[in-house]
Scaffold this active site. Sequence first.
Site, PDB file in Angstrom:
ATOM      1  N   GLY A 275      69.524  30.846  14.057  1.00 16.35           N
ATOM      2  CA  GLY A 275      70.559  30.993  15.075  1.00 16.35           C
ATOM      3  C   GLY A 275      69.900  30.851  16.435  1.00 16.35           C
ATOM      4  N   ARG A 312      71.665  42.318  25.778  1.00 20.95           N
ATOM      5  CA  ARG A 312      70.316  42.331  25.188  1.00 20.95           C
ATOM      6  C   ARG A 312      69.320  43.185  25.982  1.00 20.95           C
ATOM      7  NH1 ARG A 312      67.265  38.697  24.369  1.00 20.95           N
ATOM      8  NH2 ARG A 312      66.703  39.273  22.253  1.00 20.95           N
ATOM      9  N   TYR A 316      68.028  46.150  23.680  1.00 25.75           N
ATOM     10  CA  TYR A 316      66.707  45.950  23.059  1.00 25.75           C
ATOM     11  C   TYR A 316      65.565  45.972  24.077  1.00 25.75           C
ATOM     12  CZ  TYR A 316      69.983  43.477  19.937  1.00 25.75           C
ATOM     13  OH  TYR A 316      71.048  43.106  19.182  1.00 25.75           O
ATOM     14  N   CYS A 342      79.364  51.207  35.140  1.00 22.48           N
ATOM     15  CA  CYS A 342      78.962  52.588  35.455  1.00 22.48           C
ATOM     16  C   CYS A 342      78.075  53.186  34.377  1.00 22.48           C
ATOM     17  CB  CYS A 342      80.206  53.428  35.657  1.00 22.48           C
ATOM     18  SG  CYS A 342      81.266  52.697  36.890  1.00 22.48           S
ATOM     19  N   TYR A 370      73.138  35.240  21.265  1.00 24.11           N
ATOM     20  CA  TYR A 370      73.430  36.662  21.345  1.00 24.11           C
ATOM     21  C   TYR A 370      73.771  37.065  22.783  1.00 24.11           C
ATOM     22  CZ  TYR A 370      71.336  36.164  16.774  1.00 24.11           C
ATOM     23  OH  TYR A 370      71.052  35.733  15.503  1.00 24.11           O
TER      24      TYR A 370
HETATM   25  N1  LLP Z   1      70.697  35.030   8.700  1.00 20.16           N
HETATM   26  C1  LLP Z   1      71.029  36.333   8.617  1.00 20.16           C
HETATM   27  C2  LLP Z   1      71.418  36.880   7.314  1.00 20.16           C
HETATM   28  C3  LLP Z   1      70.976  37.148   9.762  1.00 20.16           C
HETATM   29  O1  LLP Z   1      71.290  38.436   9.665  1.00 20.16           O
HETATM   30  C4  LLP Z   1      70.596  36.582  11.006  1.00 20.16           C
HETATM   31  C5  LLP Z   1      70.542  37.395  12.222  1.00 20.16           C
HETATM   32  C6  LLP Z   1      70.293  35.210  11.050  1.00 20.16           C
HETATM   33  C7  LLP Z   1      70.343  34.466   9.872  1.00 20.16           C
HETATM   34  C8  LLP Z   1      69.896  34.505  12.306  1.00 20.16           C
HETATM   35  O2  LLP Z   1      68.723  35.012  12.850  1.00 20.16           O
HETATM   36  P1  LLP Z   1      68.029  34.259  14.087  1.00 20.16           P
HETATM   37  O3  LLP Z   1      67.534  32.918  13.605  1.00 20.16           O
HETATM   38  O4  LLP Z   1      69.054  34.106  15.147  1.00 20.16           O
HETATM   39  O5  LLP Z   1      66.936  35.168  14.496  1.00 20.16           O
HETATM   40  N2  LLP Z   1      71.430  40.484  18.470  1.00 20.16           N
HETATM   41  C9  LLP Z   1      70.022  40.390  18.238  1.00 20.16           C
HETATM   42  C10 LLP Z   1      69.710  39.542  17.035  1.00 20.16           C
HETATM   43  C11 LLP Z   1      70.364  40.022  15.757  1.00 20.16           C
HETATM   44  C12 LLP Z   1      70.106  39.108  14.581  1.00 20.16           C
HETATM   45  C13 LLP Z   1      70.895  39.505  13.404  1.00 20.16           C
HETATM   46  N3  LLP Z   1      70.777  38.644  12.267  1.00 20.16           N
HETATM   47  C14 LLP Z   1      69.338  39.890  19.497  1.00 20.16           C
HETATM   48  O6  LLP Z   1      70.025  39.639  20.491  1.00 20.16           O
HETATM   49  O7  LLP Z   1      68.111  39.779  19.573  1.00 20.16           O
END
Ligand code: LLP
Length: 415
Positions: A275, A312, A316, A342, A370
């Site tokens: 992603g 984010r 985080y 706020c 995200y």
């Molecule tokens: N596949 C599954 C089953 C997942 O749970 C996720 C992400 C992905 C693929 C994609 O992961 P990526 O390639 O994007 O790292 N909100 C957080 C990230 C949460 C990711 C959750 N799962 C942030 O802003 O860093």
Amino acid sequence: MNYFENRDGDLHAEDVSLSEIANTHGTPTFVYSKAAIVDAYTQFSAAFSRHEHRICYAVKANSNLAVLGLLASLQASFDIVSGGELQRVLRAGGQADRIVFSGVGKQAWELREALSAGIACFNVESEFELEQLQNIAQDMDKRAPISIRVNPDVDAGTHPYISTGLKENKFGVSTSKALALYDRASNMSHISIVGIDCHIGSQITELAPFLEAMTKIIELVDSLEADGITLEHIDLGGGIGVVYKDEQAINLDTFAASVLQLLGHRKQTLLFEPGRYIVANAGVLVSTVIGTKNNEGKDFAIIDAAMNDLIRPALYQSWQEVELLKPSAGARRTYDLVGPVCETGDFLAKGRDLSLNEGDRVAIHSSGAYGFVMSSNYNSRNRAAEIMVDGSHFHEVRARETIEDQLRLESLLPN
Ligand code: LLP
């Protein structure tokens, strides 16, 4: 290649001035570069060109219809986690038979809709999900293609909130339980076993955790084969990290070479669910400085984007680069860039040396993943507009919300 660059003192996305976008559409606004998305997807796919593979874009990272439509036009596959994401992919022109469905708590209606659409694979995360899927498939007189999500218990070395492959995390089933679950699945009348999957976390910058996970998955693939269960695909999930600041990113060619070496002679198609890698650095959040102030020696720049637009940093403590659209030569001060919400946690960036004045505009980089998808209406703020740049053109791919949009679903109590 960087698709956001300063040209003659004016930050551009491809060939479009971000100031021009801000002037016509206002701020805060997310701006995406089409070429950057195409480039990231193409690079990922090219790295695995030697072997049958599918890049299943993780829709959760950025689910704007235009982003999904663009990826569909590149023949991407998709990784979804909800019935809502299924509808988005289908409406954007994605093919159902290129969709895998992840998620630890799929509901009956979501399983039914995905089954009726004819998706490629359900990434099953528990015994109860497998049983529910068998029952639903039987009711609908269909066969559900499945993969079991294995939790390989490896430390992805990333932020605890986005690490998913440790045994204390809620995701998947342990390697020790996986074989028994496959055995159960193989005896179910309306289930067909097609693959195995894992996803160990997000923003991973080391190769080792991926290879450790792959090694454990391959052991399972071989054990299953010995038991007469031949899998069509191995899905290694997403999680490839990107450069926000000074991280050493994983080289995709090295990643591919190591994964393919571990795969060896095995024939399984490889699936990935990136992603962040596809969209993070293809987007910026453009915001305007409302004013600056100094509290007891500390400088704040209050900007019109807030934690509701980009959560984010607050959630985080993540670091995203801030750049002025039109940098000035004035004296720099060390600012915390904060929003109007706020909450003390409402900050977008801390301790940045910038020369800032009221009305200046900034771009918060790496906001393509995200970003908008995690935004909310907190403080009754309208969610930001989204713009896609394509060469010297730009298109509004989501209009800025209005207060009417926000209030549409609400009502007063009857008298
Ligand atoms: N596949 C599954 C089953 C997942 O749970 C996720 C992400 C992905 C693929 C994609 O992961 P990526 O390639 O994007 O790292 N909100 C957080 C990230 C949460 C990711 C959750 N799962 C942030 O802003 O860093």
